[in-house]
Design a protein around this motif. Structure first.
Motif, PDB file in Angstrom:
ATOM      1  N   ALA B  19       4.568  -1.794   8.941  1.00 25.84           N
ATOM      2  CA  ALA B  19       3.108  -1.699   9.086  1.00 25.84           C
ATOM      3  C   ALA B  19       2.428  -1.506   7.734  1.00 25.84           C
ATOM      4  CB  ALA B  19       2.744  -0.573  10.049  1.00 25.84           C
ATOM      5  N   VAL B  20       3.012  -2.069   6.675  1.00 28.17           N
ATOM      6  CA  VAL B  20       2.400  -1.991   5.348  1.00 28.17           C
ATOM      7  C   VAL B  20       2.119  -3.408   4.842  1.00 28.17           C
ATOM      8  CG1 VAL B  20       3.441   0.206   4.689  1.00 28.17           C
ATOM      9  CG2 VAL B  20       4.699  -1.909   4.291  1.00 28.17           C
ATOM     10  N   ASP B  21       1.206  -3.525   3.874  1.00 26.59           N
ATOM     11  CA  ASP B  21       0.964  -4.855   3.307  1.00 26.59           C
ATOM     12  C   ASP B  21       1.957  -5.103   2.165  1.00 26.59           C
ATOM     13  OD1 ASP B  21      -0.011  -3.674   0.938  1.00 26.59           O
ATOM     14  OD2 ASP B  21      -2.052  -3.595   1.743  1.00 26.59           O
ATOM     15  N   ASP B  22       1.914  -6.290   1.595  1.00 24.52           N
ATOM     16  CA  ASP B  22       2.929  -6.690   0.615  1.00 24.52           C
ATOM     17  C   ASP B  22       2.974  -5.782  -0.612  1.00 24.52           C
ATOM     18  OD1 ASP B  22       3.677  -8.704   2.238  1.00 24.52           O
ATOM     19  OD2 ASP B  22       2.546 -10.271   1.200  1.00 24.52           O
ATOM     20  N   LEU B  23       1.781  -5.387  -1.060  1.00 23.47           N
ATOM     21  CA  LEU B  23       1.694  -4.533  -2.244  1.00 23.47           C
ATOM     22  C   LEU B  23       2.370  -3.180  -1.986  1.00 23.47           C
ATOM     23  CD1 LEU B  23       0.260  -5.330  -4.865  1.00 23.47           C
ATOM     24  CD2 LEU B  23      -1.639  -3.837  -4.175  1.00 23.47           C
ATOM     25  N   GLU B  24       2.044  -2.617  -0.810  1.00 25.42           N
ATOM     26  CA  GLU B  24       2.642  -1.326  -0.442  1.00 25.42           C
ATOM     27  C   GLU B  24       4.144  -1.462  -0.231  1.00 25.42           C
ATOM     28  OE1 GLU B  24      -1.254   0.380   1.981  1.00 25.42           O
ATOM     29  OE2 GLU B  24       0.167  -0.954   2.958  1.00 25.42           O
ATOM     30  N   ARG B  25       4.543  -2.571   0.347  1.00 25.51           N
ATOM     31  CA  ARG B  25       5.961  -2.825   0.586  1.00 25.51           C
ATOM     32  C   ARG B  25       6.729  -2.758  -0.741  1.00 25.51           C
ATOM     33  NH1 ARG B  25       7.980  -8.119   4.085  1.00 25.51           N
ATOM     34  NH2 ARG B  25       7.102  -7.050   5.873  1.00 25.51           N
ATOM     35  N   ARG B  26       6.166  -3.392  -1.758  1.00 23.74           N
ATOM     36  CA  ARG B  26       6.849  -3.391  -3.060  1.00 23.74           C
ATOM     37  C   ARG B  26       6.898  -1.987  -3.665  1.00 23.74           C
ATOM     38  NH1 ARG B  26       4.653  -8.562  -3.494  1.00 23.74           N
ATOM     39  NH2 ARG B  26       2.778  -7.912  -4.586  1.00 23.74           N
ATOM     40  N   ALA B  27       5.800  -1.237  -3.490  1.00 20.56           N
ATOM     41  CA  ALA B  27       5.775   0.132  -4.028  1.00 20.56           C
ATOM     42  C   ALA B  27       6.843   0.989  -3.352  1.00 20.56           C
ATOM     43  CB  ALA B  27       4.382   0.746  -3.826  1.00 20.56           C
ATOM     44  N   VAL B  28       6.951   0.861  -2.032  1.00 26.40           N
ATOM     45  CA  VAL B  28       7.958   1.643  -1.306  1.00 26.40           C
ATOM     46  C   VAL B  28       9.362   1.209  -1.735  1.00 26.40           C
ATOM     47  CG1 VAL B  28       8.911   2.153   0.969  1.00 26.40           C
ATOM     48  CG2 VAL B  28       6.441   2.079   0.666  1.00 26.40           C
ATOM     49  N   GLU B  29       9.553  -0.092  -1.940  1.00 26.67           N
ATOM     50  CA  GLU B  29      10.884  -0.559  -2.323  1.00 26.67           C
ATOM     51  C   GLU B  29      11.291  -0.062  -3.706  1.00 26.67           C
ATOM     52  OE1 GLU B  29      10.636  -4.697  -1.235  1.00 26.67           O
ATOM     53  OE2 GLU B  29      11.108  -4.195   0.852  1.00 26.67           O
ATOM     54  N   ARG B  30      10.298   0.126  -4.594  1.00 26.15           N
ATOM     55  CA  ARG B  30      10.616   0.735  -5.899  1.00 26.15           C
ATOM     56  C   ARG B  30      11.104   2.172  -5.712  1.00 26.15           C
ATOM     57  NH1 ARG B  30       6.240  -2.243  -7.803  1.00 26.15           N
ATOM     58  NH2 ARG B  30       4.760  -0.539  -7.494  1.00 26.15           N
ATOM     59  N   LEU B  31      10.420   2.895  -4.838  1.00 26.00           N
ATOM     60  CA  LEU B  31      10.844   4.277  -4.558  1.00 26.00           C
ATOM     61  C   LEU B  31      12.267   4.291  -3.986  1.00 26.00           C
ATOM     62  CD1 LEU B  31      10.288   7.371  -3.996  1.00 26.00           C
ATOM     63  CD2 LEU B  31       9.472   6.645  -1.748  1.00 26.00           C
ATOM     64  N   LEU B  32      12.529   3.387  -3.038  1.00 26.67           N
ATOM     65  CA  LEU B  32      13.832   3.357  -2.380  1.00 26.67           C
ATOM     66  C   LEU B  32      14.957   3.050  -3.362  1.00 26.67           C
ATOM     67  CD1 LEU B  32      12.808   1.427   0.843  1.00 26.67           C
ATOM     68  CD2 LEU B  32      13.514   3.820   0.724  1.00 26.67           C
ATOM     69  N   ALA B  33      14.652   2.192  -4.345  1.00 27.08           N
ATOM     70  CA  ALA B  33      15.671   1.820  -5.322  1.00 27.08           C
ATOM     71  C   ALA B  33      16.115   3.024  -6.140  1.00 27.08           C
ATOM     72  CB  ALA B  33      15.139   0.714  -6.234  1.00 27.08           C
ATOM     73  N   ASP B  34      15.192   3.978  -6.351  1.00 27.04           N
ATOM     74  CA  ASP B  34      15.474   5.117  -7.243  1.00 27.04           C
ATOM     75  C   ASP B  34      15.902   6.384  -6.522  1.00 27.04           C
ATOM     76  OD1 ASP B  34      14.636   3.525  -9.230  1.00 27.04           O
ATOM     77  OD2 ASP B  34      12.622   4.399  -9.412  1.00 27.04           O
ATOM     78  N   ASP B  35      15.638   6.472  -5.234  1.00 25.90           N
ATOM     79  CA  ASP B  35      15.687   7.772  -4.599  1.00 25.90           C
ATOM     80  C   ASP B  35      16.543   7.749  -3.322  1.00 25.90           C
ATOM     81  OD1 ASP B  35      15.171  10.183  -3.333  1.00 25.90           O
ATOM     82  OD2 ASP B  35      13.084  10.242  -3.987  1.00 25.90           O
ATOM     83  N   ALA B  36      17.714   8.357  -3.410  1.00 27.76           N
ATOM     84  CA  ALA B  36      18.636   8.369  -2.264  1.00 27.76           C
ATOM     85  C   ALA B  36      18.047   9.153  -1.083  1.00 27.76           C
ATOM     86  CB  ALA B  36      19.982   8.966  -2.668  1.00 27.76           C
ATOM     87  N   GLU B  37      17.282  10.216  -1.386  1.00 29.21           N
ATOM     88  CA  GLU B  37      16.632  10.999  -0.323  1.00 29.21           C
ATOM     89  C   GLU B  37      15.685  10.121   0.490  1.00 29.21           C
ATOM     90  OE1 GLU B  37      16.248  14.304   1.219  1.00 29.21           O
ATOM     91  OE2 GLU B  37      18.272  13.820   0.596  1.00 29.21           O
ATOM     92  N   ALA B  38      14.937   9.278  -0.237  1.00 29.05           N
ATOM     93  CA  ALA B  38      13.988   8.382   0.436  1.00 29.05           C
ATOM     94  C   ALA B  38      14.736   7.384   1.315  1.00 29.05           C
ATOM     95  CB  ALA B  38      13.126   7.653  -0.596  1.00 29.05           C
ATOM     96  N   ARG B  39      15.882   6.896   0.816  1.00 28.30           N
ATOM     97  CA  ARG B  39      16.670   5.952   1.617  1.00 28.30           C
ATOM     98  C   ARG B  39      17.159   6.623   2.897  1.00 28.30           C
ATOM     99  NH1 ARG B  39      18.534   4.314  -3.518  1.00 28.30           N
ATOM    100  NH2 ARG B  39      20.465   5.520  -3.390  1.00 28.30           N
TER     101      ARG B  39
END
Lengths: 175, 247
Positions: B19-39
């Motif tokens: 339920a996010v737009d493309d820009l937000e999707r990319r921002a979240v994916e950057r967080l996921l790449a760095d943060d095991a807790e977020a994953r």
């Protein structure tokens, strides 16, 4: 060298076990059997191609396939909506837009047999509305906010708190 | 935590719902790449979203279409080892072995989906389940290049289910939905010998009720599990909660 893992015949039982998850997920979002079948086809080919990426420590096979199917189904809803926006004459499209509005009885019917159903009662009415609208409408939370006439941060927290309650009710914890 | 990171954390539930737009999707994916807790948090939300799914049999013709497409893609060069000559022989074996293992993991996970999805109380459906499980067995056996492999499955007393994939002298044990036994007890895996004797095959440490353990190069007819005092036992001190043995 025999490439046993690449034998397509080996995929048959995997298909049988997981295609109903892909089809059910797609149908829940798209409601149109033909669109759902196309999405299922794409998803199952993706499963075959990316089986190596499946990580059982992160998700069950069912959750993995449901995630892939939902992403593709929602992409299709969005593409269909964009196409409709470009082409206003096409008013009787099978999916997308206002035909997508989620009515309560319909949700009850679609949730029949879903593991989450018994837990939806643990949500407030507004949380439930936001989560269900995002799930079945394939909408972004921004679109949900517009449709419900609510503020953006409000809808964002309703979705967050709603999914949080469902997580607790379902006993999902990967600590 | 910077605002942008906090924003991305806030968006994780909406991201799990797509339920996010493309820009937000990319921002979240950057967080996921760095943060095991977020994953980990995302994995939980995804499981919640998957709980909305209701399984539904797809149209029958779809199976053939999918099988055709994957056969075509397999024929298109799914054997990358073929044109490497002999130099990379060892690496190929490792790569094949590892791919085979991963396929095995998915097939066993898929078998568990089937097993759980079909109620065993209804006789006719139990037969269907058996047939489908037999197909799984055939497949995993093929993948493991051992035609004598068998897949055994049973419910576990006290909760959960367990499967054993037996191939020659190797046993792949996996279980799910196992309840927590508390700090003073452990699940212990036993190898069942042909004469009925048992030897320890190690302690099980389920994560979220799920555990997988490979017992290789042993002589036995199956595996059993009992609940033992912390640290395990030389021989079982309680009745087994599940026995998966041939014959």
């Amino acid at each position: 060298m025999a490439c046993v893992d690449g034998d397509p015949a080996a995929f048959g039982p995997v298909y049988d076990a997981l295609a109903p998850v892909a089809y059910g997920t797609s149908l829940g979002v798209l409601r149109d059997p033909d669109h759902a079948a196309e999405v299922t086809q794409e998803v199952m080919v993706e499963v075959w191609q990316t089986a190596e990426r499946f990580d059982p420590s992160r998700a069950s096979a069912r959750t993995w396939v449901a995630t892939l199917a939902r992403r593709r189904a929602v992409d299709r809803v969005r593409a269909e909506q964009a196409r409709r926006d470009r082409d206003q004459r096409d008013v009787d499209s099978a999916i997308g837009g206002s035909s997508y509005d989620v009515v309560a009885e319909d949700v009850e019917r679609r949730l029949e047999g879903a593991a989450v159903r018994r837990c939806l009662d643990s949500l407030t009415a507004t949380q439930r509305e936001a989560v269900v609208d995002a799930y079945y409408g394939g909408r972004t939370y921004r679109e949900v906010a517009e449709r419900l006439g609510a503020a953006l941060p409000t809808v964002k927290s309703r979705i967050r708190d709603g999914l949080g309650r469902l997580r607790d009710c379902l006993g999902v914890a990967r600590a | 935590m910077p605002d942008s990171t906090r924003d991305s954390w806030d968006l994780l539930p909406a991201y799990a719902l797509d339920a996010v737009d493309d820009l937000e999707r990319r921002a979240v994916e950057r967080l996921l790449a760095d943060d095991a807790e977020a994953r980990r948090a995302l994995d939980e939300y995804r499981e919640v979203v998957a709980a909305f799914a209701v399984e539904h049999e797809p149209p029958a013709h779809l199976r053939a279409t999918v099988m055709e497409r994957i056969s075509a893609s397999a024929a298109d060069g799914a054997t990358p080892a073929a044109d490497d000559g002999g130099t990379a022989g060892e690496a190929e074996v490792v790569e094949l072995a590892s791919r085979r293992r991963r396929w095995g993991v998915l097939a066993v996970a898929a078998a568990a989906v089937v097993a759980v999805a079909v109620p065993t109380t209804v006789a006719i459906q139990a037969t269907v389940e058996q047939n489908r499980l037999q197909e799984q067995v055939d497949t995993v056996a093929e993948m493991m290049a051992d035609p004598s492999a068998t897949l055994l499955r049973s419910d576990v007393t006290g909760g959960g289910y367990a499967t054993v994939l037996a191939a020659g002298d190797d046993f792949l044990f996996s279980a799910g939905d196992l309840p927590d036994v508390g700090d003073d007890s452990v699940y212990q895996l036993w190898l069942v010998g042909a004469e009925g004797g048992v030897t320890s095959a190690g302690l099980l440490e389920p994560q979220d009720g799920e555990v997988e353990q490979l017992v290789s190069d042993v002589s036995g007819v199956g595996l059993a599990v009992s609940v033992e005092p912390e640290g395990g036992s030389e021989q079982p001190t309680t009745d087994p909660i599940v026995v998966l043995a041939e014959g």
